[in-house]
Design an enzyme around this catalytic site. Structure first.
Site, mmCIF file in Angstrom:
data_model
loop_
_atom_site.group_PDB
_atom_site.id
_atom_site.type_symbol
_atom_site.label_atom_id
_atom_site.label_comp_id
_atom_site.label_asym_id
_atom_site.label_seq_id
_atom_site.Cartn_x
_atom_site.Cartn_y
_atom_site.Cartn_z
ATOM 1 N N ALA A 140 0.816 -1.214 0.000
ATOM 2 C CA ALA A 140 0.000 0.000 0.000
ATOM 3 C C ALA A 140 0.850 1.265 0.000
ATOM 4 C CB ALA A 140 -0.911 -0.006 1.218
ATOM 5 N N ASN A 208 1.488 -2.195 8.093
ATOM 6 C CA ASN A 208 2.581 -2.910 7.425
ATOM 7 C C ASN A 208 3.443 -1.961 6.615
ATOM 8 O OD1 ASN A 208 1.946 -5.875 7.958
ATOM 9 N ND2 ASN A 208 -0.021 -5.014 7.343
ATOM 10 N N HIS A 238 -0.774 7.886 3.221
ATOM 11 C CA HIS A 238 0.567 7.774 3.804
ATOM 12 C C HIS A 238 1.461 8.812 3.126
ATOM 13 C CE1 HIS A 238 -0.901 3.897 5.229
ATOM 14 N NE2 HIS A 238 -1.168 3.568 3.983
#
Ligand code: NAI
Ligand code: OAA
Length: 286
Positions: A140, A208, A238
């Site tokens: 991701a 993760n 993010h």
């Protein structure tokens, strides 16, 4: 440390030359199902789904029926003899059980529960001895190509700021252990600031990407993570900020959630891209 205590079997077993590469998929959640569907639809020539595992074998057979009726659903312990590569996309607690047998036999494991790698260094060492390989795709996150390149020089600092919708963080052990209630939040709340190692422990199903960034760059104790719960958001976002002797860069990704609100849709696509690169005549990116 890993719970895997299986035998160290050498040399690695190989599939017949020219035959499709056999994938085992563990397990059949948001990522696993997307990978199975893509391979079954012919989007990844040269690969075949050899077996899958699931918590509920009968439910998995029903889920597979429309796309992969002939693919066997077997317990995790039975996957390794059936496949060349395992795609680990199960809860982090199963990491050693899934990855261990493959790397012990000199095979590859494409892993998504990257936070678990921080406590399974023994499996990395095992892969080093057997000729196996653990492959952590970008998942991701973004910019791991530039981070790994910068890490060949000197990285002065790396920080990631993650903002997630409330339901992307609910149930994280860190929130429960620290009595942080975000369910009724009406504005952004900073719920965590610390190292990638602490983030992986406190948010094992939610972060993760922090572990991936750490492993690509300067390690879990020197990578700084901030986590926000933002009720106004619909996407997991993010932002990474890197300062190195070769470059400074900051980049952000806004992930559309998959059927699992904790998991961005792009994660399964990054598995397909990583698999495709294994046999492609041209590789782009580090
Ligand atoms: N590296 C990255 O950037 C990302 C990693 N992830 C991680 O990837 C992993 C998979 O994510 P999702 O597919 O979204 O999760 P998911 O929750 O949709 O799927 C997990 C599956 O594992 C199954 N399962 C549970 N116990 C099992 C058992 N004992 N044996 C076999 N199967 C079992 C569940 O029934 C479920 O189908 C998670 O660890 C997640 O944290 C998720 C998103 C991004
Ligand atoms: O890192 C993870 O586990 C998942 C994540 O943040 C995302 O999908 O954006």
């Amino acid at each position: 440390m890993s719970s895997f205590e299986g035998p160290l079997l050498l040399p690695p077993s190989t599939s017949t030359p020219g035959a499709p590469i056999r994938l085992a998929v563990a397990s059949l959640g948001a990522i696993g199902m997307a990978v199975v569907e893509a391979v079954q639809s012919g989007r990844l020539p040269g690969f075949t789904i050899a077996a899958v595992s699931a918590r509920d074998i009968e439910a998995a057979r029903a889920r597979l029926a429309p796309v992969a009726p002939d693919v066997p659903v077997v317990p995790i312990a039975e996957l390794e003899p059936l496949a060349d590569i395992v795609v680990e996309c199960a809860p982090a607690a199963l990491f050693g059980e899934i990855v261990g047998p493959f790397v012990a036999n000199g095979k590859k494991a494409v892993v998504l529960s990257i936070g678990a790698l921080l406590t399974h260094g023994d499996l990395i060492e095992l892969a080093g001895r057997t000729g196996g390989q653990i492959i952590a795709p970008s998942g991701a996150l973004l910019a791991l190509d530039a981070v790994t390149a910068a890490a060949e020089g000197t990285i002065h600092s790396i920080k990631m700021i993650t903002r997630k919708p409330v339901k992307g963080l609910l149930g994280a052990p860190y929130l429960e252990e620290n009595g942080i209630d975000i369910a009724a939040a009406t504005e952004p709340v900073k719920v965590f600031s610390g190292t990638a190692r602490e983030a992986a422990k406190g948010f094992p199903a939610n972060l993760n990407v922090g572990a991936a960034l750490a492993l690509a760059g300067v390690g879990p104790d020197a990578t700084t993570i901030e986590i926000w719960a933002d009720p106004a958001l619909t996407r997991n976002t993010h932002r990474i900020e890197v300062d190195a002797d070769s470059a400074s860069f900051s980049m952000a990704i806004e992930n559309i959630p998959s059927e699992n609100p904790k998991t961005g849709r792009i994660t399964a696509l990054s598995v397909l891209a990583a698999l495709r690169k294994m046999t492609a005549p041209l590789r782009v990116g580090t």
